[in-house]
Structure formats: C-alpha cells, structure tokens
Design a protein around this motif. Structure first.
Motif, mmCIF file in Angstrom:
data_model
loop_
_atom_site.group_PDB
_atom_site.id
_atom_site.type_symbol
_atom_site.label_atom_id
_atom_site.label_comp_id
_atom_site.label_asym_id
_atom_site.label_seq_id
_atom_site.Cartn_x
_atom_site.Cartn_y
_atom_site.Cartn_z
ATOM 1 N N THR A 179 33.613 29.484 47.251
ATOM 2 C CA THR A 179 33.018 30.776 46.893
ATOM 3 C C THR A 179 33.916 31.531 45.922
ATOM 4 O O THR A 179 33.447 32.070 44.910
ATOM 5 C CB THR A 179 32.767 31.625 48.158
ATOM 6 O OG1 THR A 179 31.896 30.893 49.028
ATOM 7 C CG2 THR A 179 32.137 32.962 47.815
ATOM 8 N N GLU A 180 35.201 31.568 46.212
ATOM 9 C CA GLU A 180 36.144 32.250 45.316
ATOM 10 C C GLU A 180 36.193 31.571 43.951
ATOM 11 O O GLU A 180 36.247 32.238 42.914
ATOM 12 C CB GLU A 180 37.530 32.300 45.948
ATOM 13 C CG GLU A 180 37.612 33.242 47.133
ATOM 14 C CD GLU A 180 38.929 33.154 47.895
ATOM 15 O OE1 GLU A 180 39.779 32.302 47.558
ATOM 16 O OE2 GLU A 180 39.092 33.943 48.841
ATOM 17 N N GLY A 181 36.159 30.238 43.945
ATOM 18 C CA GLY A 181 36.164 29.507 42.683
ATOM 19 C C GLY A 181 34.918 29.774 41.861
ATOM 20 O O GLY A 181 34.983 29.965 40.643
ATOM 21 N N GLU A 182 33.770 29.782 42.524
ATOM 22 C CA GLU A 182 32.505 30.047 41.829
ATOM 23 C C GLU A 182 32.477 31.467 41.270
ATOM 24 O O GLU A 182 32.057 31.693 40.131
ATOM 25 C CB GLU A 182 31.330 29.838 42.781
ATOM 26 C CG GLU A 182 29.970 29.955 42.122
ATOM 27 C CD GLU A 182 29.685 28.867 41.115
ATOM 28 O OE1 GLU A 182 28.916 29.132 40.162
ATOM 29 O OE2 GLU A 182 30.216 27.749 41.242
ATOM 30 N N THR A 183 32.948 32.413 42.046
ATOM 31 C CA THR A 183 32.999 33.802 41.586
ATOM 32 C C THR A 183 33.911 33.919 40.361
ATOM 33 O O THR A 183 33.555 34.573 39.372
ATOM 34 C CB THR A 183 33.490 34.723 42.716
ATOM 35 O OG1 THR A 183 32.602 34.601 43.829
ATOM 36 C CG2 THR A 183 33.552 36.167 42.280
ATOM 37 N N ALA A 184 35.057 33.273 40.401
ATOM 38 C CA ALA A 184 35.992 33.307 39.269
ATOM 39 C C ALA A 184 35.382 32.639 38.037
ATOM 40 O O ALA A 184 35.508 33.162 36.918
ATOM 41 C CB ALA A 184 37.307 32.630 39.639
ATOM 42 N N ARG A 185 34.718 31.492 38.210
ATOM 43 C CA ARG A 185 34.078 30.812 37.073
ATOM 44 C C ARG A 185 33.018 31.695 36.434
ATOM 45 O O ARG A 185 32.913 31.775 35.212
ATOM 46 C CB ARG A 185 33.460 29.487 37.523
ATOM 47 C CG ARG A 185 34.459 28.371 37.681
ATOM 48 C CD ARG A 185 33.773 27.030 37.949
ATOM 49 N NE ARG A 185 33.153 26.967 39.261
ATOM 50 C CZ ARG A 185 33.791 26.682 40.394
ATOM 51 N NH1 ARG A 185 35.083 26.432 40.365
ATOM 52 N NH2 ARG A 185 33.149 26.634 41.538
ATOM 53 N N ARG A 186 32.238 32.352 37.270
ATOM 54 C CA ARG A 186 31.182 33.217 36.742
ATOM 55 C C ARG A 186 31.753 34.428 36.016
ATOM 56 O O ARG A 186 31.219 34.859 35.000
ATOM 57 C CB ARG A 186 30.244 33.648 37.867
ATOM 58 C CG ARG A 186 29.369 32.502 38.336
ATOM 59 C CD ARG A 186 28.590 32.846 39.592
ATOM 60 N NE ARG A 186 27.753 31.732 39.963
ATOM 61 C CZ ARG A 186 26.519 31.533 39.522
ATOM 62 N NH1 ARG A 186 25.964 32.416 38.715
ATOM 63 N NH2 ARG A 186 25.831 30.474 39.893
ATOM 64 N N ARG A 187 32.847 34.986 36.513
ATOM 65 C CA ARG A 187 33.481 36.120 35.828
ATOM 66 C C ARG A 187 34.072 35.690 34.496
ATOM 67 O O ARG A 187 34.012 36.425 33.511
ATOM 68 C CB ARG A 187 34.536 36.760 36.724
ATOM 69 C CG ARG A 187 33.911 37.555 37.847
ATOM 70 C CD ARG A 187 34.922 38.314 38.654
ATOM 71 N NE ARG A 187 34.236 39.076 39.685
ATOM 72 C CZ ARG A 187 34.757 39.351 40.857
ATOM 73 N NH1 ARG A 187 35.976 38.958 41.162
ATOM 74 N NH2 ARG A 187 34.072 40.044 41.742
ATOM 75 N N ARG A 188 34.685 34.485 34.470
ATOM 76 C CA ARG A 188 35.222 33.977 33.196
ATOM 77 C C ARG A 188 34.101 33.761 32.188
ATOM 78 O O ARG A 188 34.247 34.065 30.999
ATOM 79 C CB ARG A 188 35.992 32.682 33.413
ATOM 80 C CG ARG A 188 37.389 32.863 33.953
ATOM 81 C CD ARG A 188 38.200 31.588 33.882
ATOM 82 N NE ARG A 188 37.562 30.437 34.465
ATOM 83 C CZ ARG A 188 37.689 30.046 35.728
ATOM 84 N NH1 ARG A 188 38.436 30.731 36.560
ATOM 85 N NH2 ARG A 188 37.071 28.965 36.164
ATOM 86 N N ALA A 189 32.961 33.240 32.665
ATOM 87 C CA ALA A 189 31.823 33.022 31.772
ATOM 88 C C ALA A 189 31.316 34.348 31.218
ATOM 89 O O ALA A 189 30.984 34.454 30.036
ATOM 90 C CB ALA A 189 30.704 32.285 32.511
ATOM 91 N N ARG A 190 31.270 35.383 32.051
ATOM 92 C CA ARG A 190 30.833 36.706 31.599
ATOM 93 C C ARG A 190 31.800 37.244 30.550
ATOM 94 O O ARG A 190 31.407 37.746 29.511
ATOM 95 C CB ARG A 190 30.742 37.651 32.787
ATOM 96 C CG ARG A 190 30.572 39.129 32.452
ATOM 97 C CD ARG A 190 29.320 39.436 31.621
ATOM 98 N NE ARG A 190 28.127 39.101 32.332
ATOM 99 C CZ ARG A 190 27.478 39.906 33.154
ATOM 100 N NH1 ARG A 190 27.903 41.121 33.355
ATOM 101 N NH2 ARG A 190 26.385 39.487 33.749
#
Length: 100
Positions: A64-75
């Motif tokens: 979950t933390e990894g997915e959240t971080a990936r999505r923030r980097r993409a944004r």
C-alpha cells in the motif's frame, strides 16, 4: 531561472518511467479504492502469503505504501511535464526582465 529549469528537467528524466494518468489514492472513489485493495491483496497472495500468515499484514502495508508513493511520483511527473511544456515569453522593459 536556468538552474530551476535544469532541476525540473533532471527530475522529469528521473521520473520518466512513471505512469502519468494515475490517480492519487486520495482522489479515488470508494469503488476505485476497493479495486486497488483487491490488487494489493492479490500481490501479497502471489508472493506466497495467506491471510492467516503473520507476514500478510506487513505485506499489505508495504504494498500500500509503495503504491501510494508510485502514484504520487506519477502525479509529480505529470505536473512537472505540464510546467516544462509551458511557453514563456520574456520582455525587457526599462532594464527589467519580465516573463509570463
């Protein structure tokens, strides 16, 4: 100005492998979050963890933390791309450089 532009370009290149149309979790609807939770659960199951294993909850948390971080980097990447592709016009007026 040149240093800021250079820094933005370096960051964009570093993030170029990120997806650009991914929603951050905070903007997802309930059904989208539920679907994402299913994906994350499947990732942990595919790694060999069952819901009864002691490693299951830490796996869910890490994924979950990894997915959240990936999505923030993409944004961030998409926002930087929007800034980097804006056209800037500068005019010198009375010895002062003004840009829009």
């Amino acid at each position: 100005m040149k240093i800021q532009l250079f820094a933005a370009v370096v960051i964009m290149v570093a993030l170029s492998s990120c997806q650009t149309k991914t929603k951050v979790v905070e903007e997802m609807s309930y059904s989208e979050r539920k679907a994402l939770a299913g994906v994350i659960t499947r990732r942990c199951v595919e790694q060999g963890y069952t819901e009864k294993s002691p490693e299951f909850v830490p796996c869910i948390k890490a994924e979950t933390e990894g997915e959240t971080a990936r999505r923030r980097r993409a944004r961030l990447h998409s926002e930087l791309m929007a800034i980097a592709t804006q056209r800037v016009t500068c005019v010198k007026i009375s010895g002062v450089m003004r840009c829009n």
